[in-house]
Motif scaffolding. Structure first.
Motif, PDB file in Angstrom:
ATOM      1  N   MET A   1       0.840  -1.187   0.000  1.00  0.00           N
ATOM      2  CA  MET A   1       0.000   0.000   0.000  1.00  0.00           C
ATOM      3  C   MET A   1       0.875   1.237   0.000  1.00  0.00           C
ATOM      4  O   MET A   1       2.023   1.189   0.418  1.00  0.00           O
ATOM      5  CB  MET A   1      -0.969  -0.049   1.175  1.00  0.00           C
ATOM      6  N   ILE A   2       0.336   2.321  -0.477  1.00  0.00           N
ATOM      7  CA  ILE A   2       1.089   3.578  -0.528  1.00  0.00           C
ATOM      8  C   ILE A   2       0.988   4.266   0.828  1.00  0.00           C
ATOM      9  O   ILE A   2      -0.110   4.472   1.348  1.00  0.00           O
ATOM     10  CB  ILE A   2       0.573   4.485  -1.647  1.00  0.00           C
ATOM     11  N   ILE A   3       2.147   4.594   1.379  1.00  0.00           N
ATOM     12  CA  ILE A   3       2.233   5.267   2.665  1.00  0.00           C
ATOM     13  C   ILE A   3       3.038   6.545   2.459  1.00  0.00           C
ATOM     14  O   ILE A   3       4.082   6.520   1.801  1.00  0.00           O
ATOM     15  CB  ILE A   3       2.901   4.379   3.732  1.00  0.00           C
ATOM     16  N   ALA A   4       2.533   7.641   2.983  1.00  0.00           N
ATOM     17  CA  ALA A   4       3.234   8.927   2.906  1.00  0.00           C
ATOM     18  C   ALA A   4       3.673   9.329   4.310  1.00  0.00           C
ATOM     19  O   ALA A   4       3.028   8.962   5.296  1.00  0.00           O
ATOM     20  CB  ALA A   4       2.322  10.003   2.319  1.00  0.00           C
ATOM     21  N   ALA A   5       4.753  10.077   4.380  1.00  0.00           N
ATOM     22  CA  ALA A   5       5.240  10.588   5.662  1.00  0.00           C
ATOM     23  C   ALA A   5       5.383  12.090   5.593  1.00  0.00           C
ATOM     24  O   ALA A   5       5.679  12.650   4.541  1.00  0.00           O
ATOM     25  CB  ALA A   5       6.577   9.958   6.036  1.00  0.00           C
ATOM     26  N   VAL A   6       5.163  12.728   6.742  1.00  0.00           N
ATOM     27  CA  VAL A   6       5.211  14.181   6.853  1.00  0.00           C
ATOM     28  C   VAL A   6       6.181  14.547   7.974  1.00  0.00           C
ATOM     29  O   VAL A   6       6.032  14.092   9.107  1.00  0.00           O
ATOM     30  CB  VAL A   6       3.806  14.756   7.179  1.00  0.00           C
ATOM     31  N   ASP A   7       7.178  15.365   7.625  1.00  0.00           N
ATOM     32  CA  ASP A   7       8.085  15.930   8.622  1.00  0.00           C
ATOM     33  C   ASP A   7       7.711  17.403   8.752  1.00  0.00           C
ATOM     34  O   ASP A   7       8.126  18.230   7.943  1.00  0.00           O
ATOM     35  CB  ASP A   7       9.544  15.772   8.196  1.00  0.00           C
ATOM     36  N   LEU A   8       6.880  17.710   9.746  1.00  0.00           N
ATOM     37  CA  LEU A   8       6.376  19.070   9.918  1.00  0.00           C
ATOM     38  C   LEU A   8       7.486  20.035  10.299  1.00  0.00           C
ATOM     39  O   LEU A   8       8.350  19.715  11.108  1.00  0.00           O
ATOM     40  CB  LEU A   8       5.308  19.106  11.019  1.00  0.00           C
ATOM     41  N   GLY A   9       7.423  21.230   9.712  1.00  0.00           N
ATOM     42  CA  GLY A   9       8.370  22.275  10.052  1.00  0.00           C
ATOM     43  C   GLY A   9       7.669  23.618  10.093  1.00  0.00           C
ATOM     44  O   GLY A   9       6.555  23.761   9.593  1.00  0.00           O
ATOM     45  N   LYS A  10       8.322  24.604  10.682  1.00  0.00           N
ATOM     46  CA  LYS A  10       7.711  25.933  10.781  1.00  0.00           C
ATOM     47  C   LYS A  10       7.741  26.679   9.458  1.00  0.00           C
ATOM     48  O   LYS A  10       6.886  27.519   9.198  1.00  0.00           O
ATOM     49  CB  LYS A  10       8.413  26.741  11.861  1.00  0.00           C
ATOM     50  N   ALA A  11       8.716  26.391   8.600  1.00  0.00           N
ATOM     51  CA  ALA A  11       8.807  27.060   7.294  1.00  0.00           C
ATOM     52  C   ALA A  11       8.830  26.059   6.142  1.00  0.00           C
ATOM     53  O   ALA A  11       8.341  26.345   5.067  1.00  0.00           O
ATOM     54  CB  ALA A  11      10.049  27.931   7.226  1.00  0.00           C
ATOM     55  N   ARG A  12       9.405  24.868   6.397  1.00  0.00           N
ATOM     56  CA  ARG A  12       9.515  23.837   5.365  1.00  0.00           C
ATOM     57  C   ARG A  12       9.027  22.517   5.942  1.00  0.00           C
ATOM     58  O   ARG A  12       9.434  22.124   7.031  1.00  0.00           O
ATOM     59  CB  ARG A  12      10.970  23.691   4.903  1.00  0.00           C
ATOM     60  N   THR A  13       8.199  21.827   5.180  1.00  0.00           N
ATOM     61  CA  THR A  13       7.662  20.536   5.597  1.00  0.00           C
ATOM     62  C   THR A  13       7.999  19.505   4.534  1.00  0.00           C
ATOM     63  O   THR A  13       7.660  19.684   3.360  1.00  0.00           O
ATOM     64  CB  THR A  13       6.142  20.620   5.814  1.00  0.00           C
ATOM     65  N   GLY A  14       8.680  18.452   4.949  1.00  0.00           N
ATOM     66  CA  GLY A  14       9.079  17.405   4.018  1.00  0.00           C
ATOM     67  C   GLY A  14       8.016  16.336   3.879  1.00  0.00           C
ATOM     68  O   GLY A  14       7.349  15.976   4.846  1.00  0.00           O
ATOM     69  N   ILE A  15       7.879  15.831   2.655  1.00  0.00           N
ATOM     70  CA  ILE A  15       6.947  14.743   2.362  1.00  0.00           C
ATOM     71  C   ILE A  15       7.736  13.623   1.685  1.00  0.00           C
ATOM     72  O   ILE A  15       8.526  13.870   0.774  1.00  0.00           O
ATOM     73  CB  ILE A  15       5.817  15.191   1.401  1.00  0.00           C
ATOM     74  N   ALA A  16       7.501  12.396   2.126  1.00  0.00           N
ATOM     75  CA  ALA A  16       8.097  11.209   1.517  1.00  0.00           C
ATOM     76  C   ALA A  16       6.985  10.219   1.220  1.00  0.00           C
ATOM     77  O   ALA A  16       5.889  10.307   1.791  1.00  0.00           O
ATOM     78  CB  ALA A  16       9.128  10.586   2.452  1.00  0.00           C
ATOM     79  N   VAL A  17       7.276   9.272   0.347  1.00  0.00           N
ATOM     80  CA  VAL A  17       6.276   8.271  -0.033  1.00  0.00           C
ATOM     81  C   VAL A  17       6.999   6.949  -0.304  1.00  0.00           C
ATOM     82  O   VAL A  17       8.184   6.938  -0.654  1.00  0.00           O
ATOM     83  CB  VAL A  17       5.453   8.746  -1.265  1.00  0.00           C
ATOM     84  N   CYS A  18       6.287   5.856  -0.117  1.00  0.00           N
ATOM     85  CA  CYS A  18       6.881   4.556  -0.423  1.00  0.00           C
ATOM     86  C   CYS A  18       6.175   3.932  -1.624  1.00  0.00           C
ATOM     87  O   CYS A  18       5.074   4.326  -1.995  1.00  0.00           O
ATOM     88  CB  CYS A  18       6.821   3.615   0.772  1.00  0.00           C
ATOM     89  N   ASP A  19       6.828   2.938  -2.187  1.00  0.00           N
ATOM     90  CA  ASP A  19       6.227   2.162  -3.265  1.00  0.00           C
ATOM     91  C   ASP A  19       5.158   1.236  -2.681  1.00  0.00           C
ATOM     92  O   ASP A  19       5.066   1.064  -1.465  1.00  0.00           O
ATOM     93  CB  ASP A  19       7.312   1.365  -3.993  1.00  0.00           C
ATOM     94  N   LYS A  20       4.350   0.634  -3.544  1.00  0.00           N
ATOM     95  CA  LYS A  20       3.240  -0.203  -3.081  1.00  0.00           C
ATOM     96  C   LYS A  20       3.703  -1.429  -2.302  1.00  0.00           C
ATOM     97  O   LYS A  20       2.940  -1.989  -1.515  1.00  0.00           O
ATOM     98  CB  LYS A  20       2.373  -0.632  -4.260  1.00  0.00           C
ATOM     99  N   THR A  21       4.942  -1.859  -2.512  1.00  0.00           N
ATOM    100  CA  THR A  21       5.444  -3.021  -1.787  1.00  0.00           C
ATOM    101  C   THR A  21       5.893  -2.679  -0.368  1.00  0.00           C
ATOM    102  O   THR A  21       6.246  -3.564   0.388  1.00  0.00           O
ATOM    103  CB  THR A  21       6.636  -3.663  -2.533  1.00  0.00           C
ATOM    104  N   GLU A  22       5.898  -1.382  -0.044  1.00  0.00           N
ATOM    105  CA  GLU A  22       6.332  -0.887   1.262  1.00  0.00           C
ATOM    106  C   GLU A  22       7.793  -1.221   1.537  1.00  0.00           C
ATOM    107  O   GLU A  22       8.211  -1.357   2.684  1.00  0.00           O
ATOM    108  CB  GLU A  22       5.457  -1.431   2.397  1.00  0.00           C
ATOM    109  N   PHE A  23       8.572  -1.329   0.490  1.00  0.00           N
ATOM    110  CA  PHE A  23       9.976  -1.691   0.653  1.00  0.00           C
ATOM    111  C   PHE A  23      10.877  -0.477   0.811  1.00  0.00           C
ATOM    112  O   PHE A  23      11.783  -0.471   1.626  1.00  0.00           O
ATOM    113  CB  PHE A  23      10.435  -2.532  -0.551  1.00  0.00           C
ATOM    114  N   LEU A  24      10.608   0.561   0.002  1.00  0.00           N
ATOM    115  CA  LEU A  24      11.541   1.675  -0.046  1.00  0.00           C
ATOM    116  C   LEU A  24      10.839   3.021   0.074  1.00  0.00           C
ATOM    117  O   LEU A  24       9.920   3.312  -0.696  1.00  0.00           O
ATOM    118  CB  LEU A  24      12.318   1.636  -1.371  1.00  0.00           C
ATOM    119  N   ALA A  25      11.297   3.828   1.007  1.00  0.00           N
ATOM    120  CA  ALA A  25      10.802   5.199   1.157  1.00  0.00           C
ATOM    121  C   ALA A  25      11.631   6.108   0.254  1.00  0.00           C
ATOM    122  O   ALA A  25      12.838   5.951   0.151  1.00  0.00           O
ATOM    123  CB  ALA A  25      10.930   5.651   2.605  1.00  0.00           C
TER     124      ALA A  25
END
Length: 141
Positions: free
Chosen positions: A1-25
């Motif tokens: 399944m697709i999973i996204a991650a959020v690194d909240l920041g006051k000015a910049r917020t990072g977003i990452a995502v993984c492949d459907k196999t959940e192997f690699l972010a």
């Protein structure tokens, strides 16, 4: 399944995502936004567009494990994101991820403005990879 991650920041917020196999972010984007309301809307739009089924929000705990204002803000953000999207939202301890991100960027000799612009995206990727590893390990028990 697709999973996204959020690194909240006051000015910049990072977003990452993984492949459907959940192997690699993988890094996805950095959202440059200081307004909490506009940031929330941009993050919400991003995770919906990614078709994420789970969103992981970094939980900035203090080194002793206690939680301060930033952690409370992350919890409120995660709860609101769940309420407004219906997505499953998890919190992931993010202690040390920014330091690790800086170390990765040192290894790739990424400096100056480029470094400042990608460190949050790299931190989100580390948060997500830690989450994926935890999920994989819990299935193997």
């Amino acid at each position: 399944m697709i999973i996204a991650a959020v690194d909240l920041g006051k000015a910049r917020t990072g977003i990452a995502v993984c492949d459907k196999t959940e192997f690699l972010a993988s890094p996805h984007t950095v959202i440059f936004e200081k307004s909490p309301e506009k940031l929330f809307e941009k993050v919400k739009e991003t995770v919906v567009n990614l078709k994420a089924e789970i969103v992981v929000v970094g939980l900035p705990k203090n080194m002793d494990g206690s939680e301060g204002e930033s952690a409370q803000n992350a919890r409120a953000f995660a709860e609101r994101l769940h309420n407004e999207t219906g997505l499953h939202v998890d919190l992931q301890d993010e202690r040390g991820t920014t330091i690790t991100a800086h170390n990765f960027l040192n290894d790739t000799n990424t400096r100056g403005k480029k470094r400042k612009n990608v460190v949050d995206e790299v931190a989100a990727t580390i948060i997500l990879q830690n989450y994926l590893d935890k999920r994989k390990n819990s299935r193997n028990l």
